[in-house]
Design a protein around this motif. Sequence first.
Motif, short mmCIF file in Angstrom:
data_model
loop_
_atom_site.label_atom_id
_atom_site.label_comp_id
_atom_site.label_asym_id
_atom_site.label_seq_id
_atom_site.Cartn_x
_atom_site.Cartn_y
_atom_site.Cartn_z
N PHE A 129 0.81 -1.21 0.00
CA PHE A 129 0.00 0.00 0.00
C PHE A 129 0.85 1.27 0.00
CE2 PHE A 129 -2.82 -3.21 1.82
CZ PHE A 129 -3.98 -2.97 1.12
N LEU A 130 2.11 1.17 0.41
CA LEU A 130 2.96 2.36 0.50
C LEU A 130 4.37 1.99 0.07
CD1 LEU A 130 3.03 5.35 1.30
CD2 LEU A 130 3.72 4.65 3.59
N VAL A 141 -2.54 9.84 -0.69
CA VAL A 141 -3.05 9.59 -2.04
C VAL A 141 -2.65 8.20 -2.52
CG1 VAL A 141 -3.01 10.41 -4.42
CG2 VAL A 141 -2.95 12.06 -2.55
N LEU A 142 -1.39 7.81 -2.26
CA LEU A 142 -0.93 6.50 -2.70
C LEU A 142 -1.65 5.38 -1.97
CD1 LEU A 142 2.91 6.83 -3.27
CD2 LEU A 142 1.15 6.36 -4.94
N ILE A 143 -1.92 5.57 -0.69
CA ILE A 143 -2.64 4.53 0.05
C ILE A 143 -4.04 4.34 -0.52
CG2 ILE A 143 -3.66 3.98 2.29
CD1 ILE A 143 -1.23 5.21 3.61
N ILE A 144 -4.71 5.44 -0.85
CA ILE A 144 -6.06 5.33 -1.43
C ILE A 144 -6.01 4.65 -2.80
CG2 ILE A 144 -8.00 6.68 -2.33
CD1 ILE A 144 -7.41 8.76 -0.16
N ILE A 145 -5.03 5.02 -3.62
CA ILE A 145 -4.92 4.44 -4.97
C ILE A 145 -4.62 2.94 -4.89
CG2 ILE A 145 -3.53 4.43 -7.06
CD1 ILE A 145 -3.23 7.44 -6.76
N GLU A 146 -3.69 2.56 -4.01
CA GLU A 146 -3.34 1.15 -3.89
C GLU A 146 -4.50 0.34 -3.32
OE1 GLU A 146 -0.75 -0.44 -4.96
OE2 GLU A 146 0.20 1.36 -5.77
N THR A 147 -5.27 0.94 -2.41
CA THR A 147 -6.43 0.23 -1.87
C THR A 147 -7.48 0.00 -2.96
OG1 THR A 147 -6.05 1.28 0.29
CG2 THR A 147 -8.20 0.28 -0.09
N ILE A 148 -7.71 1.03 -3.78
CA ILE A 148 -8.67 0.87 -4.88
C ILE A 148 -8.19 -0.18 -5.87
CG2 ILE A 148 -9.74 2.06 -6.84
CD1 ILE A 148 -9.72 4.62 -5.17
N SER A 149 -6.89 -0.15 -6.19
CA SER A 149 -6.35 -1.14 -7.13
C SER A 149 -6.44 -2.55 -6.58
CB SER A 149 -4.90 -0.80 -7.47
OG SER A 149 -4.07 -0.96 -6.33
#
Length: 227
Positions: A129-130, A141-149
């Motif tokens: 996630f990070l 932002v990266l945590i949100i993007i990786e969670t969505i992915s």
Amino acid sequence: MTLSLFDQFSSPSYLGIPLILIALSLPWVLFPAPSTRWLNNRMLTLQGWFIARFTNQLFLPLNVGGHKWAPLLASLMIFLLTLNMLGLMPYTFTPTTQLSLNMGLAVPLWLATVIIGMRNQPTHALGHFLPEGTPTPLIPVLIIIETISLFIRPLALGVRLTANLTAGHLLIHLISSAAFVLMPMMPTVALLTAILLLMLTLLEVAVAMIQAYVFILLLSLYLQENV
């Protein structure tokens, strides 16, 4: 016209009884059962060779902990491949054109890979996630993007298989209808359309095999990240 075009994707029923269970169980009837003989027939030998080669190629980059998934993924590969191929025959139904069935296969298997990663190596699983060295302002932002992915993976698995098979069946239906309509009016154009239909059918056979392989390959990649 719309009903006749999309009617092939509705679950068949006879006397109010859904026949999708027969369509799902038919592939297992076609394959011969292993025997205890020293020398098997050609069908059993070819089947064993294919399963061995596929399993070896699929699990070669995986760690030893992921090799226990070999029987499950190999069986699922043969099951999906047979369903996709049988769906190309006339007067048949393709269960893998149903998004509900594909999601029912994708979500539990994807969730199993995530649970295995969280149980065996939680630090490594959460580290996806990070990425290391991320600037501080970009961390949320990266945590949100990786969670969505992460949560979009099973949706991508199911939608990819459904969309490719549905599009191919629709094209075959449309081009075959055009060939029948053009036959009495323009025989030359109808012949060219029939040749195009033959080429599209061969392409759809390749798509049916490739999509079954891609489904299992992506599952093995998700498993590789968590073992």
